[in-house]
Design an enzyme around this catalytic site. Structure first.
Site, PDB file in Angstrom:
ATOM      1  N   TYR A   1     -10.692   0.229  10.369  1.00  0.00           N
ATOM      2  CA  TYR A   1     -11.773   0.449   9.767  1.00  0.00           C
ATOM      3  C   TYR A   1     -12.096  -0.574   8.583  1.00  0.00           C
ATOM      4  CZ  TYR A   1      -8.371   3.386   7.428  1.00  0.00           C
ATOM      5  OH  TYR A   1      -7.263   3.685   6.751  1.00  0.00           O
ATOM      6  N   LYS A   2     -11.297  -1.397   8.496  1.00  0.00           N
ATOM      7  CA  LYS A   2     -11.564  -2.255   7.288  1.00  0.00           C
ATOM      8  C   LYS A   2     -12.586  -3.297   7.722  1.00  0.00           C
ATOM      9  CE  LYS A   2      -8.006  -0.224   4.396  1.00  0.00           C
ATOM     10  NZ  LYS A   2      -6.638  -0.097   4.262  1.00  0.00           N
TER      11      LYS A   2
ATOM     12  N   ASP B   1       1.907  -5.571   7.755  1.00  0.00           N
ATOM     13  CA  ASP B   1       0.637  -4.580   7.913  1.00  0.00           C
ATOM     14  C   ASP B   1      -0.479  -5.587   7.432  1.00  0.00           C
ATOM     15  OD1 ASP B   1      -1.336  -2.753   7.159  1.00  0.00           O
ATOM     16  OD2 ASP B   1      -0.120  -1.367   6.220  1.00  0.00           O
TER      17      ASP B   1
ATOM     18  N   PHE C   1       0.722  -1.118  -0.094  1.00  0.00           N
ATOM     19  CA  PHE C   1       0.002  -0.180   0.214  1.00  0.00           C
ATOM     20  C   PHE C   1       0.957   1.232   0.090  1.00  0.00           C
ATOM     21  CE2 PHE C   1      -2.688   3.112   1.877  1.00  0.00           C
ATOM     22  CZ  PHE C   1      -3.927   2.940   1.302  1.00  0.00           C
TER      23      PHE C   1
ATOM     24  N   ARG D   1     -12.215  -3.431  -6.849  1.00  0.00           N
ATOM     25  CA  ARG D   1     -12.072  -4.520  -5.877  1.00  0.00           C
ATOM     26  C   ARG D   1     -13.499  -4.747  -5.375  1.00  0.00           C
ATOM     27  NH1 ARG D   1      -7.674  -2.401  -1.949  1.00  0.00           N
ATOM     28  NH2 ARG D   1      -9.547  -0.901  -1.453  1.00  0.00           N
TER      29      ARG D   1
HETATM   30  C1  LIG Z   1      -5.998   0.872   4.457  1.00  0.00           C
HETATM   31  C2  LIG Z   1      -4.537   0.826   4.508  1.00  0.00           C
HETATM   32  C3  LIG Z   1      -3.801   1.589   5.334  1.00  0.00           C
HETATM   33  C4  LIG Z   1      -4.342   3.026   5.801  1.00  0.00           C
HETATM   34  O1  LIG Z   1      -3.592   3.908   6.461  1.00  0.00           O
HETATM   35  P1  LIG Z   1      -4.260   4.728   7.498  1.00  0.00           P
HETATM   36  O2  LIG Z   1      -2.872   5.732   7.793  1.00  0.00           O
HETATM   37  O3  LIG Z   1      -5.085   4.473   8.507  1.00  0.00           O
HETATM   38  O4  LIG Z   1      -5.136   5.826   6.459  1.00  0.00           O
HETATM   39  C5  LIG Z   1      -2.427   1.464   5.532  1.00  0.00           C
HETATM   40  N1  LIG Z   1      -1.776   0.298   5.174  1.00  0.00           N
HETATM   41  C6  LIG Z   1      -2.568  -0.743   4.050  1.00  0.00           C
HETATM   42  C7  LIG Z   1      -2.062  -1.956   3.710  1.00  0.00           C
HETATM   43  C8  LIG Z   1      -3.901  -0.400   4.044  1.00  0.00           C
HETATM   44  O5  LIG Z   1      -4.698  -1.349   3.317  1.00  0.00           O
END
Ligand SMILES: *Cc1c(COP(=O)(O)O)cnc(C)c1O
Length: 398
Positions: free
Chosen positions: A212-213, A187, A115, A359
């Site tokens: 939040y996912k 992560d 990400f 997705r």
């Molecule tokens: C959604 C996501 C994030 C989000 O980061 P935030 O700082 O909480 O916005 C980070 N890493 C991955 C792999 C994600 O899918």
């Protein structure tokens, strides 16, 4: 099964009549969330005011909720804390701390498929600590560890590719890291709440993820951090806030790290967001991670089978084998962003990722088989037929 008629589980979520298959952030809230927040505001905040931090256990909540989440992650108590920041900040804290555990090694290794925030933070950490950033695609990542791993201080990876959903085995990669003496940082953002991660059994060092996912903690829910117990007394975080102090209320001018996972805390936690995350975790824990995984897998399989049958123009970008996918399925479709908007207009929320990925994520507790059928029917209408000339989105797949 979790959504057989009568169990009523999906009905416990306030969906607004929409089909929620977006994997980037928000799923629907539980119908009981507003009442739970009201309870905390009226019975705790309004009633006890500032004393609620102590009298209602607010100060301990990051650890208490962390211990709850730990059960979903396959971790014993005392190793997970809701860190109260974004995934990005928590990742920064974890990566620097991990690098400090290997001061004599030059390389910070990251998967190219990561990400974006993971790549950005890794680049910044490498600059800050004067390490060499090595970004390698999936196979190159393993190859680098296997052949040049003795230079690697820290390797950062995700168990689920945020684009394609392809899995990376946490146990194998962690073992590879350890065989060359590198520290692993995971992560878990796209795995927590939908895939077993077995952090303890897999010997993971540090891990982070967002709330939040699949955890369903709500807009801007705080992120979490896992630190294996064996590392907790030596790990040295760069963010040394007062809540990570051994005695925060002594107001000492010098930082002394707290014992255990508490040293990863920084400052005053976002209490109401923590309450919302806590509330979201209960039904997930009740179901258990194996049932959640089985359910997401089943819904994903149904989706793929229906797409293969009814939307022949869509190309599967995820592995066809459901065991090699996480909780979402990605389709390759030209103009994916337009398709996303066309689906949303018809009540189906998914998300597009540039340049051409759509997705579709299956949150196990709030998605029904009917939702999946409806999504594929709408997808068929949008890209499978010629009914909507306003949408040129489908051209690339015909
Ligand atoms: C959604 C996501 C994030 C989000 O980061 P935030 O700082 O909480 O916005 C980070 N890493 C991955 C792999 C994600 O899918």
């Amino acid at each position: 099964m979790l959504d057989e008629p009568g169990t009523g589980r999906p009905a416990d979520y306030a969906t607004g009549g929409l089909v929620h298959l977006n994997g980037n952030s928000l799923g629907p809230p539980r119908r009981t969330l507003a009442a739970e927040l009201t309870r905390v505001v009226d019975e705790q905040w309004a009633h006890r005011q500032v004393r609620a931090w102590f009298q209602d256990g607010w100060l301990d909540l990051p650890r208490v909720v962390g211990d709850k989440l730990a059960r979903l992650l396959g971790a014993a108590p005392g190793q997970v804390v809701i860190a109260g920041e974004t995934t990005s900040t928590v990742l920064f804290n974890a990566m620097v701390a991990a690098c400090r555990l290997r001061a004599d090694r030059p390389v910070l290794l990251v998967e190219a498929e990561s990400f974006p925030t993971d790549l950005y933070i890794a680049a910044s950490v490498a600059r800050l600590l004067d390490r060499e950033l090595v970004v390698e695609t999936r196979d190159g990542f393993d190859h680098h560890l296997a052949h040049r791993g003795e230079d690697v201080a820290v390797a950062v990876a995700s168990p689920v590719d945020f684009r394609t959903g392809e899995r990376r085995d946490i146990g194998e990669t962690t073992a590879l890291c350890h065989s060359v003496g590198a520290v692993s940082v995971w992560d878990l953002s796209h795995a927590a709440g939908v895939l077993p991660t077995d952090l303890d059994a897999n010997g993971v060092d540090l891990a982070v993820g967002c709330g939040y996912k699949y955890l369903g903690g709500g807009p801007g829910a705080p992120a979490f951090l896992y630190v294996a117990e064996r590392l907790q007394s030596t790990v040295d975080f760069p963010l040394t806030g007062w809540h990570g102090h051994a005695d925060p209320f002594a107001m000492s001018g010098e930082f002394t790290a707290a014992d255990g996972i508490d040293r990863a805390r920084t400052g005053t936690p976002p209490l109401l967001s923590l309450v919302a995350l806590d509330h979201a975790l209960d039904p997930l824990l009740e179901a258990g991670i194996d049932a959640l995984r089985a359910r997401a897998r089943e819904l994903g399989e149904l989706f793929v089978e229906l797409v293969e049958r009814d939307v022949p123009g869509a190309v599967l970008a995820s592995p066809r084998d459901p065991d090699r996918r996480g909780g979402h399925v990605a389709l390759r479709i030209a103009g994916a962003d337009k398709v996303e908007r066309a689906l949303a207009e018809r009540g189906v929320l998914v998300d597009a990722r540039p340049p051409d990925l759509l997705r579709v994520a299956f949150a196990p507790l709030c998605t029904t088989r009917d939702d999946v059928r409806r999504a594929v029917a709408v997808l068929h209408d949008v890209i499978g037929g010629d009914a909507d000339p306003a949408s040129d989105a489908g051209r690339g797949v015909r």
